[in-house]
Write an enzyme that holds these catalytic residues in place. Sequence first.
Site, PDB file in Angstrom:
ATOM      1  N   LYS A 125      -3.225  -6.591   7.085  1.00  0.00           N
ATOM      2  CA  LYS A 125      -4.465  -5.808   6.950  1.00  0.00           C
ATOM      3  C   LYS A 125      -5.684  -6.711   7.010  1.00  0.00           C
ATOM      4  O   LYS A 125      -5.778  -7.689   6.282  1.00  0.00           O
ATOM      5  CB  LYS A 125      -4.408  -5.065   5.611  1.00  0.00           C
ATOM      6  N   ARG A 168       4.651   4.679   6.640  1.00  0.00           N
ATOM      7  CA  ARG A 168       5.351   3.391   6.831  1.00  0.00           C
ATOM      8  C   ARG A 168       6.005   3.426   8.197  1.00  0.00           C
ATOM      9  O   ARG A 168       6.471   4.481   8.637  1.00  0.00           O
ATOM     10  CB  ARG A 168       6.480   3.216   5.805  1.00  0.00           C
ATOM     11  N   ARG A 177      -7.909   2.262  -1.727  1.00  0.00           N
ATOM     12  CA  ARG A 177      -7.309   3.602  -1.715  1.00  0.00           C
ATOM     13  C   ARG A 177      -6.142   3.633  -2.707  1.00  0.00           C
ATOM     14  O   ARG A 177      -5.584   2.610  -3.050  1.00  0.00           O
ATOM     15  CB  ARG A 177      -6.807   3.956  -0.309  1.00  0.00           C
TER      16      ARG A 177
END
Length: 318
Positions: free
Chosen positions: A178, A312, A113
Amino acid sequence: MQLIQLLSDGKFHSGEELGDALSISRAAIWKQLKKLEKETGLTIQSVQGKGYRLESSLSLLNSQNISPFMSQWPIYLLNTTDSTNKQAFQLLTQNTSPPFAVTAEQQTDGRGRRGRRWISPFASNIYYSLLLRIDRGMQQLEGLSLTIGLAVLHTLKQYKLTNAGLKWPNDILINNQKIAGILLELQGDPADICHVVIGIGLNVNMQKTAEQTTLPWTSIYHQTGQIIDRNQLIITLSQSLDYYLTIHMQKSFTALKEEWEANNLWQNKEVNLLQGEQQISGRMIGIDNTGALKLQLHNEIKYFNAGEVSLRLAPSID
Ligand code: BTN
C-alpha cells in the site's frame, strides 16, 4: 529560522553555528534538540567535532511554496495535529467556508479505514484532508471515494510510478504494497446537504517505521530512491483532485467508471469478499455506476457496497 529547518539538509551543523543562528547558547541548543527529538520522533546524531545532523534530509512543508500555487481551494498547514480529517471538521465549526484543505507535518492520531491507525511520522508523508460541501446528497457521494483513488493514482503516475494501481474501493497499491489510502467522513444529512472530508494519506519519503503495520506498505522513496519535495507534490495532488472532482460533480462517477476499471489491479481476478464472518468467493468483473463491486458468482452476478465488505485476492492454486 527554526532549528528543524537548519537541520533539514541532513548535513552536520555545529552547536556553535546553530546557537549563533538562533541567538541562544550551545547548552540551550542541546536542550532544544532533545525536545525536538521527543516531539517529532526524529533521530538526531551527535558526533564529536562535527556537530549534529539528521539521519537523512527532510522536505519540510512551507506555505510560501504551496499557497501561491493553490488556485483550487485554500490550504491550512499545521505542524503536529491529531488528525487532519478531525481538524478540517473543526475548522468548519469555526465558520471556515468550504472547499478548503488541511495538511500537517505529522498526525498523532491518524485515522485509517475500519478503525485502523494511519502511521503519520513527522515530515515524511502527505496527510491531506479536503473538506467539501455536498448539495445533491447521495448522487454526488456515489463513487466519490473511487474518484479520489483515480486522482491520487494520476498524481503518482506523474511521479513515474507507472506500476501503481487501484484496489477496490480506494487503496492504491504497488506490487501488493500500500502506498496510499483514502478515508471519507461525513457530517450532515447524506440525503440532502452535508459536508464530506476527503482524507488522503500518501507515503512519500517514509523509509522505515517502528510501528507495527497490518498491511505491507511502500513509499515513493522506496520505489524511486529519491526524496520528494512534498510542497510540489501537494500542488500536483490538488490539481489532480480538482480535475477529477470537476468531472465527478458535473457528470457523476459514471463518466469515470471505465478509467477506474482500466486501472483496477484485480479486474477479472478471483477474489474473496469478507462480509462479517462470511466469505464469498467469485471473480471481480468490475464495478457499477455507483462504484459498487460487481462479483461473478457461479450462476449470478452480485453487487457489494464498500462499507459492507473487505476484499482479498484469492490465493492461487498451483
Ligand atoms: C486507509 O485506511 O486506507 C485510509 C487512510 C487515510 C489516512 C488519511 S491521512 C489524512 C487524513 N487524516 C486522517 O486521520 N486520516 C486521513
